[in-house]
Scaffold this motif. Structure first.
Motif, PDB file in Angstrom:
ATOM      1  N   TYR A 129      -5.229  -7.154   0.063  1.00  0.00           N
ATOM      2  CA  TYR A 129      -4.457  -5.837  -0.087  1.00  0.00           C
ATOM      3  C   TYR A 129      -3.809  -4.861  -1.317  1.00  0.00           C
ATOM      4  O   TYR A 129      -3.613  -3.661  -0.788  1.00  0.00           O
ATOM      5  N   HIS A 130      -3.701  -5.619  -2.162  1.00  0.00           N
ATOM      6  CA  HIS A 130      -2.846  -5.182  -3.711  1.00  0.00           C
ATOM      7  C   HIS A 130      -2.204  -4.032  -3.194  1.00  0.00           C
ATOM      8  O   HIS A 130      -2.011  -2.677  -3.741  1.00  0.00           O
ATOM      9  N   LEU A 131      -1.425  -4.953  -2.242  1.00  0.00           N
ATOM     10  CA  LEU A 131      -0.171  -3.719  -1.554  1.00  0.00           C
ATOM     11  C   LEU A 131       1.205  -2.871  -2.530  1.00  0.00           C
ATOM     12  O   LEU A 131       0.923  -2.921  -3.090  1.00  0.00           O
ATOM     13  N   ILE A 132       0.853  -1.644  -2.174  1.00  0.00           N
ATOM     14  CA  ILE A 132       1.979  -0.967  -3.590  1.00  0.00           C
ATOM     15  C   ILE A 132       2.947  -0.034  -1.839  1.00  0.00           C
ATOM     16  O   ILE A 132       2.620   0.223  -0.655  1.00  0.00           O
ATOM     17  N   GLY A 133       4.472  -0.822  -2.189  1.00  0.00           N
ATOM     18  CA  GLY A 133       5.600  -0.244  -1.007  1.00  0.00           C
ATOM     19  C   GLY A 133       6.184   0.738  -1.845  1.00  0.00           C
ATOM     20  O   GLY A 133       6.432   1.073  -2.837  1.00  0.00           O
ATOM     21  N   ILE A 134       6.133   1.780  -0.766  1.00  0.00           N
ATOM     22  CA  ILE A 134       7.451   3.121  -0.978  1.00  0.00           C
ATOM     23  C   ILE A 134       8.267   2.707  -0.639  1.00  0.00           C
ATOM     24  O   ILE A 134       8.199   2.597   1.038  1.00  0.00           O
ATOM     25  N   ASP A 135       9.544   2.622  -0.764  1.00  0.00           N
ATOM     26  CA  ASP A 135      10.598   2.522  -0.932  1.00  0.00           C
ATOM     27  C   ASP A 135      11.905   3.350  -1.001  1.00  0.00           C
ATOM     28  O   ASP A 135      12.277   4.241  -1.961  1.00  0.00           O
TER      29      ASP A 135
END
Length: 236
Positions: A129-135
């Motif tokens: 997924y090449h994850l990008i997390g927005i916190d």
């Protein structure tokens, strides 16, 4: 603000907290204590391992975390004087995010090496997924969700429903699939107060984790991270 670097999933955020900004998955295994029977530390460990294995089964690379949201397996190189840090080439455990794996046997081995782990982290920036997390944070006067909505309106984009995790502080983690390259960097508050980005080299605390601040829960909804319509994670 949830300052974990380095993050999903097991696939469960809850509720209406802005479905357009991400509703997530409801297929996560959930365990609740019976009334009058509070969790013991072993229960949190078992629950975290169960959720981590579900996440790994969906292709997410995971590591065990402490209640303080730090990698739970101690480094084997504390006494080393090497100038170049080891990233796991030695074959031992204890290299933080570089230990992250989706192999179920390796996940069990990591958790067995850290029986005090009550949480797990999901590595960002790695396949598939090449994850990008927005916190999105809500502490210290910040309102990350409102700030993200305002940014989306300013750039005339709609935030797609995606995997969302509710944090103990009342904030949210949104999971987006990213590009294989270039790597998306980590940042804290650079886009706006209350918005942190978890990219390559970072991780998100996975749903089903229990930390010193409380539990992370997945909200029902989208089963996989969706691509952002326009890089809300851009730090330029």
């Amino acid at each position: 603000m949830d300052t974990t670097t380095g993050s999903h999933p097991s696939t469960p955020v809850d509720g209406p907290a802005h479905r357009s900004a991400g509703a997530s998955i409801d297929r996560f295994t959930r365990r609740s204590p019976r009334p009058g029977h509070p969790y013991r530390r072993e229960d949190h460990h078992t629950t975290a391992l169960t959720h981590a294995l579900v996440a790994a089964g969906r292709g997410y690379a995971v590591i065990p975390l402490t209640r303080a949201k730090l990698p739970a397996v101690a480094s084997p190189h504390h006494a080393d004087q090497a100038t170049a840090p080891c990233r796991g080439a030695c074959g031992q455990l204890g290299h933080g995010i570089h230990d992250a794996t989706a192999d179920p046997l390796a996940v069990r081995r990591l958790f067995a090496a850290a029986p005090w782990a009550t949480a797990y982290g999901i590595a960002c920036g790695v396949p598939p997924y090449h994850l990008i997390g927005i916190d999105l944070d809500t502490k210290h006067g910040a309102d990350g969700l409102t700030a993200l909505r305002l940014l989306a309106e300013e750039h005339h984009v709609a935030l797609p429903p995606t995997v969302t995790v509710r944090t103990p502080s009342g904030g949210h983690h949104l999971y987006f699939s990213g590009p294989p390259s270039p790597p998306v960097p980590n940042s804290a508050g650079r886009l706006a107060p209350g918005i942190d980005i978890r990219g390559t080299g970072g991780y998100l605390v996975g749903p089903g984790s229990h930390t010193s601040r409380g539990a992370y829960t997945l909200t029902p909804g989208t089963p996989e991270p969706q691509p952002p319509p326009h890089p809300p994670y851009s730090t330029s």
